[in-house]
Design an enzyme around this catalytic site. Sequence first.
Site, short mmCIF file in Angstrom:
data_model
loop_
_atom_site.label_atom_id
_atom_site.label_comp_id
_atom_site.label_asym_id
_atom_site.label_seq_id
_atom_site.Cartn_x
_atom_site.Cartn_y
_atom_site.Cartn_z
N GLY A 278 91.90 72.86 -37.95
CA GLY A 278 92.50 73.12 -39.26
C GLY A 278 93.93 73.60 -39.10
N ASP B 190 95.47 77.33 -38.99
CA ASP B 190 95.84 77.88 -37.68
C ASP B 190 96.83 76.92 -37.02
OD1 ASP B 190 93.99 80.11 -37.80
OD2 ASP B 190 92.44 78.58 -37.67
N HIS C 48 85.40 74.86 -42.50
CA HIS C 48 84.63 74.25 -41.40
C HIS C 48 83.87 73.03 -41.92
CE1 HIS C 48 84.66 78.58 -39.85
NE2 HIS C 48 85.24 77.89 -38.88
#
Length: 271
Positions: A143, A146, A33
Amino acid sequence: MKIFKSKHKLKEEISNIKNISFVPTMGGLHKGHISLIKKSQNYKGKTLVSIFVNPKQFNEKKDFINYPRNLKKDLKILKHLKVDLIYLPSFKDVFSFQVKNKIFLDKFSKKLCGRSRKDHFKGVLNIVNRFLELIKPKYIFLGIKDFQQSYLISKHILKRKINTKVINCNTIREKNGVACSTRNNNLNKNQFKIASNVIKYLKNKKRLIKKEFFNSKSITIKKDLINLGVTKIDYIEFYNSKTLRQPKSKREKFKIFIAFYLNKTRLIDNI
Ligand code: PAF
């Protein structure tokens, strides 16, 4: 750093902001993140991070309950990163309005995670569609750990002619090779080591796997992974990530897509 719990207040605040770089999260912030947020801060305008554990994308209630949460730590991280805007909606705030765009679910949603996690992607697109409508960001940062999620969000945006560009960001890994994931918080030391061995195995054997795949011997890979300590393999599949077809020639580039369980924790990756 400004924190908003109400969509009305948030909309008021952002109505004059031209360029918003949006990073949607479910909290449990990690290096992955942080890298998305830092990347977003290189773009002109303001960064907006949302934290919302979306119940609609969990196909099991237990999984939703056990999803790691740590809002205090998350806010500390976001403050340290000097993020401009944070949206922390309640269920009611984000689900209690009529959306303009219907969700578009590309057929790729039926593959990989879509097979075992019923309605998962419908739930993801439901919330992302709402965020896009409320925030109208110029960019959304996702990202590629995924990969399928990012692909399906891109397809939805394209189909519904939404004026937001998807910025796909590389997978960030721990030193031992395991992809950063909030779910790693649910692993014990031994399981974390097994996860690392799985990734090392897949990386080392990528070439061999391709050969085995062509000889339809992927069963041996599954056996090897179980021997490494994996509890259950949800899927292991090979796709050319550009065409989303299985590679036809040995020279064709491909990625290994995997979902596996370590006890009750389900991890996904693509290598
Ligand atoms: O990747 C996630 O954390 C979630 O699926 C997302 C995109 C924030 C939607 O809830």
